[in-house]
Enzyme design. Structure first.
Site, PDB file in Angstrom:
ATOM      1  N   TRP A  45      -3.135  -7.108  -8.401  1.00 53.59           N
ATOM      2  CA  TRP A  45      -4.355  -6.301  -8.436  1.00 53.59           C
ATOM      3  C   TRP A  45      -3.999  -4.865  -8.798  1.00 53.59           C
ATOM      4  O   TRP A  45      -3.735  -4.605  -9.975  1.00 53.59           O
ATOM      5  CB  TRP A  45      -5.229  -6.495  -7.200  1.00 53.59           C
ATOM      6  CG  TRP A  45      -4.674  -6.258  -5.834  1.00 53.59           C
ATOM      7  CD1 TRP A  45      -4.972  -5.223  -4.992  1.00 53.59           C
ATOM      8  CD2 TRP A  45      -3.803  -7.120  -5.073  1.00 53.59           C
ATOM      9  NE1 TRP A  45      -4.322  -5.368  -3.783  1.00 53.59           N
ATOM     10  CE2 TRP A  45      -3.614  -6.516  -3.805  1.00 53.59           C
ATOM     11  CE3 TRP A  45      -3.149  -8.320  -5.343  1.00 53.59           C
ATOM     12  CZ2 TRP A  45      -2.813  -7.071  -2.811  1.00 53.59           C
ATOM     13  CZ3 TRP A  45      -2.343  -8.880  -4.354  1.00 53.59           C
ATOM     14  CH2 TRP A  45      -2.179  -8.262  -3.115  1.00 53.59           C
ATOM     15  N   ASP A  46      -3.979  -3.903  -7.912  1.00 52.37           N
ATOM     16  CA  ASP A  46      -3.765  -2.504  -8.304  1.00 52.37           C
ATOM     17  C   ASP A  46      -2.529  -2.368  -9.196  1.00 52.37           C
ATOM     18  O   ASP A  46      -1.420  -2.742  -8.802  1.00 52.37           O
ATOM     19  CB  ASP A  46      -3.574  -1.626  -7.073  1.00 52.37           C
ATOM     20  CG  ASP A  46      -4.804  -1.549  -6.197  1.00 52.37           C
ATOM     21  OD1 ASP A  46      -5.739  -2.345  -6.410  1.00 52.37           O
ATOM     22  OD2 ASP A  46      -4.834  -0.701  -5.290  1.00 52.37           O
ATOM     23  N   ARG A 202      -4.647   6.564   1.993  1.00 51.76           N
ATOM     24  CA  ARG A 202      -3.723   5.818   1.141  1.00 51.76           C
ATOM     25  C   ARG A 202      -3.752   6.345  -0.299  1.00 51.76           C
ATOM     26  O   ARG A 202      -4.423   7.313  -0.604  1.00 51.76           O
ATOM     27  CB  ARG A 202      -4.093   4.334   1.149  1.00 51.76           C
ATOM     28  CG  ARG A 202      -5.546   4.024   0.775  1.00 51.76           C
ATOM     29  CD  ARG A 202      -5.792   2.514   0.837  1.00 51.76           C
ATOM     30  NE  ARG A 202      -7.165   2.149   0.548  1.00 51.76           N
ATOM     31  CZ  ARG A 202      -8.091   1.873   1.453  1.00 51.76           C
ATOM     32  NH1 ARG A 202      -7.783   1.936   2.743  1.00 51.76           N
ATOM     33  NH2 ARG A 202      -9.322   1.524   1.100  1.00 51.76           N
ATOM     34  N   GLU A 287     -11.036   5.625  -3.645  1.00 53.80           N
ATOM     35  CA  GLU A 287      -9.694   5.060  -3.757  1.00 53.80           C
ATOM     36  C   GLU A 287      -8.960   5.540  -5.011  1.00 53.80           C
ATOM     37  O   GLU A 287      -9.556   5.934  -6.001  1.00 53.80           O
ATOM     38  CB  GLU A 287      -9.781   3.532  -3.780  1.00 53.80           C
ATOM     39  CG  GLU A 287     -10.360   2.934  -2.510  1.00 53.80           C
ATOM     40  CD  GLU A 287     -10.258   1.420  -2.504  1.00 53.80           C
ATOM     41  OE1 GLU A 287      -9.374   0.900  -1.798  1.00 53.80           O
ATOM     42  OE2 GLU A 287     -11.049   0.755  -3.199  1.00 53.80           O
TER      43      GLU A 287
END
Length: 415
Positions: A45-46, A202, A287
């Site tokens: 994913w990321d 984060r 994010e």
């Protein structure tokens, strides 16, 4: 260490009301349900392209390198098989965050990625989850600082140093065996776990400010304070039309883009600074924030979800952006609302975790795509790369490239 005196920019409810999910100039093109998958063994994913501190995406000796959040596909694990023995990919995918590990891939073409494996050996990272950050190529010796997030227990911004090695056959990594914790939420600027068990802290993204040459970092946070205690006042509301002044339970949404400054260019010691942008009463998640520097301006991008918007507001999963002439603002939401690139309403969960690169290319991963039989297909793989054009405070979708196309902007020949 630093005398930065600034007031955070407020992303207002009035700004967010301008979000238009049907504007083709800010909508990610449809991803087809017959997309290819990078690996039958792992989900990704990321995605974190290897880059320098000015944001330039780099290759080394002709090899492109990306880091990804990765989890094993448990297609042979009885825990994810139903009574008929069929693989429950949805449950496996939804449970991936708890076993996230950072892995790397390499390529000669900027696509056609070859799996390299884990960046850190099991047990090196001090927590149970390795969450996203930024890999920085430091020099022509191949040294890399991987800034990332140590999660569960707690959430700590950290970094680990290693080295990239190349050959005609491929890329290997060495080192990455000693994690240095940098800082956690302070409870003064940024919400802590004790203030809010659902806190976010984060996604470190370090950079050199082109104006003063200092090393800074942006990251995701929540505005400090006990959960539900935030007040949505006139500043947070903005100029609202009649019928839009009831905020419901919007006090529970308190996202922000945080910033810290390093003591020196080593990046070993950091001072936490106030947020650059706050979203109290608007959205709870900002994010993977990151900068693009263009035409003497600061383009600050972040990603967010539809489900994290506050009561009375909505917007697509995708990229949101803010523009300023200065690092510390004030910032204005791009395109009036902040929306830069969102999923289409017909496929609201097709992609996420976009990263805007200085060349205008935007990478993301495929989450899930509707199929013709009324079901959906889980991705866990790279999405088609999209190019956007930045023109002052406006942005425009221009072109779609191949799946996972992340070409280097500069090739570094290692010593």
């Amino acid at each position: 260490m630093t005398n930065l005196n600034y007031t955070p920019t407020i992303w207002t409810r009035a700004d967010a009301l301008k979000v238009n999910e049907n504007d083709p100039t800010t909508t990610q093109p449809i991803v087809d349900a017959d997309f290819p998958v990078m690996s039958d063994e792992v989900f990704i994913w990321d995605t974190m392209p290897l880059r320098s501190l000015d944001g330039t995406v780099v290759s080394v000796d002709g090899w492109s390198v990306i880091f990804t959040l990765t989890a094993q596909r448990n297609n042979n694990n009885s825990e994810y098989l139903d009574a008929e023995g069929n693989y429950d990919i949805t449950s496996d995918w939804n449970n991936r965050h708890g076993r996230a590990r950072i892995c790397y891939w390499y390529s000669r073409t900027g696509k056609d990625w070859i799996f390299g494996g884990r960046v850190m050996a099991e047990g090196v990272s001090p927590t149970s989850r390795e969450w996203a950050g930024t890999p920085i190529l430091l020099n022509e010796d191949g040294d890399i600082d991987l800034y990332y997030t140590c999660v569960t227990p707690g959430a700590t911004i950290a970094k680990v140093r290693g080295k990239v090695l190349t050959s005609e056959e491929g890329v290997t990594l060495a080192g990455f065996n000693e994690v240095k914790s940098l800082f956690s939420a302070d409870g003064v600027y940024y919400q802590t776990e004790s203030q809010n068990p659902y806190w976010n802290f984060r996604d470190p993204s370090p950079f050199i400010d082109p104006h003063d040459g200092k090393l800074y970092m942006v990251f995701e946070g929540n505005v400090a304070g006990e959960r539900g205690s935030h007040v949505i006042g006139k500043q947070e509301m903005g100029t609202l039309p009649p019928g839009h002044r009831d905020v419901g339970n919007a006090r529970y949404q308190a996202g922000c883009i945080g910033m810290a400054v390093a003591k020196d260019l080593s990046g070993d010691e950091w001072e936490i600074l106030p947020p650059l942008v706050t979203a109290v009463g608007v959205n709870d998640q900002t994010e993977r924030p990151h900068f693009v520097f263009q035409d003497g301006k600061y383009y600050l991008f972040t990603i967010s979800h539809k489900f994290t918007y506050a009561d009375g507001l909505t917007g697509p999963d995708g990229v949101y952006g803010f523009l300023s002439d200065n690092l510390t603002g004030p910032y204005s939401p791009m395109n009036g609302s902040g929306l830069v690139l969102g999923n289409p309403p017909s496929q609201p969960f097709q992609t996420y975790s976009h990263c805007v690169m200085p060349n205008g290319l935007v990478t993301s991963f495929i989450d899930n795509v509707p199929t013709s039989d009324g079901n959906y297909r889980i991705g866990g793989t790279e999405a088609p790369t999209v190019k956007i054009v930045l023109k002052g405070n406006r942005s425009f979708v221009e072109r779609v490239f191949d799946y996972g196309y992340i070409p280097p902007m500069k090739n570094i020949i290692l010593n």
